[in-house]
Design a protein around this motif. Sequence first.
Motif, mmCIF file in Angstrom:
data_model
loop_
_atom_site.group_PDB
_atom_site.id
_atom_site.type_symbol
_atom_site.label_atom_id
_atom_site.label_comp_id
_atom_site.label_asym_id
_atom_site.label_seq_id
_atom_site.Cartn_x
_atom_site.Cartn_y
_atom_site.Cartn_z
ATOM 1 N N UNK A 188 49.762 0.322 37.569
ATOM 2 C CA UNK A 188 49.310 -0.792 36.737
ATOM 3 C C UNK A 188 50.427 -1.782 36.410
ATOM 4 N N UNK A 189 51.601 -1.276 36.071
ATOM 5 C CA UNK A 189 52.691 -2.188 35.716
ATOM 6 C C UNK A 189 53.100 -3.041 36.907
ATOM 7 N N UNK A 190 53.219 -2.396 38.058
ATOM 8 C CA UNK A 190 53.587 -3.143 39.257
ATOM 9 C C UNK A 190 52.510 -4.140 39.624
ATOM 10 N N UNK A 191 51.251 -3.730 39.499
ATOM 11 C CA UNK A 191 50.130 -4.622 39.820
ATOM 12 C C UNK A 191 50.128 -5.835 38.900
ATOM 13 N N UNK A 192 50.427 -5.597 37.628
ATOM 14 C CA UNK A 192 50.464 -6.717 36.687
ATOM 15 C C UNK A 192 51.576 -7.695 37.055
ATOM 16 N N UNK A 193 52.754 -7.154 37.354
ATOM 17 C CA UNK A 193 53.864 -8.034 37.728
ATOM 18 C C UNK A 193 53.547 -8.806 38.997
ATOM 19 N N UNK A 194 53.051 -8.099 40.011
ATOM 20 C CA UNK A 194 52.750 -8.752 41.284
ATOM 21 C C UNK A 194 51.673 -9.813 41.103
ATOM 22 N N UNK A 195 50.644 -9.508 40.317
ATOM 23 C CA UNK A 195 49.573 -10.473 40.093
ATOM 24 C C UNK A 195 50.066 -11.727 39.397
#
Length: 442
Positions: free
Chosen positions: A58-65
């Motif tokens: 989730x954290x990586x997905x948020x940053x990437x998004x």
Amino acid sequence: MPDNAASPITPRHALAGGLVLAGLVLQVAQFTNLLPLAHAVSYCLWLATALLWIDIPRRTRRQAGILAALGLGLLILARTWHGAKIDWPGILDGNTYVVAMLVGVSFIGLIGNLRGRSRPPGKALTGARGMLGTWLGVHLLGSILNLSTVFMVGDRLERRAPLSTPQLLGLNRGLSSAALWSPFFASMGVVMTLAPAMHYATILTFGLPLAMVSGMLTVGELSRRFELTETAGFSLSPRSLLMPVSMAALVMLFHYVITPRLSIVSIITFLLPGVALLANLPRGPHWTLHRVHQHTLTRLPAMRGEISLFLCAGLLTLGLSTFITAATGSTWTLFGQFGPLEAIASFLAIVVSAVAGLHPIIGVSVLASMLDLDAGRQTLFAFVALASWAVGTSVGPLSGINLSLQGRYGVSGTTMMCHNLGYAAIMTLLVVGAILVMEASL
């Protein structure tokens, strides 16, 4: 869930893994000009990322998004407000060279494990010698094998007892400090793309000694702060060093003799998978295809986090640089000149942003988009980028290494950050000194 965590193999994962492999093959084919398909590599990698999006932590997905949304938004603003000319079919091409290299490096996992079992080399020691062995083992092997070495060594140490704080810090610092000099690291791939005129010999001259000092600092500090008498360490055998030394020699041979027109990033992209396939071929084509098939189904989809982050950071870099160019008419840069003071300020800003939770690639990419560097300044920029990456990933609670340690061994990123603050402060002083000396020598 860490990026390397195993996921159930579904048709979606299989398709995504196949697309990542196709991206690697297409990238290698472009080196020969036999298959000049524009944007095909980026389309394969982005489609694979889309298929795996829900599996990204989730954290990586948020940053990437956020990175992707900002990059796309800036491109739209540059077009609508300033009439900038945008190559829309090519906006996804940023950092594909780096991602292809990371995918190629992952195939090294097929070497030295030909029976399908994990068997880390070396024997465990204890005390300061053991801590030095842990740092040195992860540093040397990790300079080629990247994050996979942390799990090879960490899992070996965990057989005796759950990993302690000094062991985890040794794993963290051993890997992150390799970013200072290793041509196989993603950090070097990004920097070579952003600063193609950099002098690698100069980077190696300053980065490798700084990395060795990092190792001595780690052993000395941890020996002083913790009782290491019963702390298991890792011991390298000569056989363990054979593969990384041989791979480094091969890369240099291709770069200076066989294919001098190709960058080190390009050579690594095709050479490491090629060596991995050759290492498996003596057991037969069927065995080799089976290994590649398993790698495609399991390891490549597990790279979803790092692939998404690099691709989205590339889109942000393109959007930011396009918007700044359109808004300022190609006349504005962050600094009028990039000297030692500007280099130090840039380094500090990227490290602070890493502590705040941003991956150093974001700071490096944003910085590059705001600079107009001539060839003579690119080496200094490259060192700043690599040093900030090495220090930032060690202390940043949301860096790839700390998130992976958290998922694999249960230590929180905040705990790692707190234990690394003193180390990061000392390394910062050393980096500042290295910047001043480098500036005087350039």
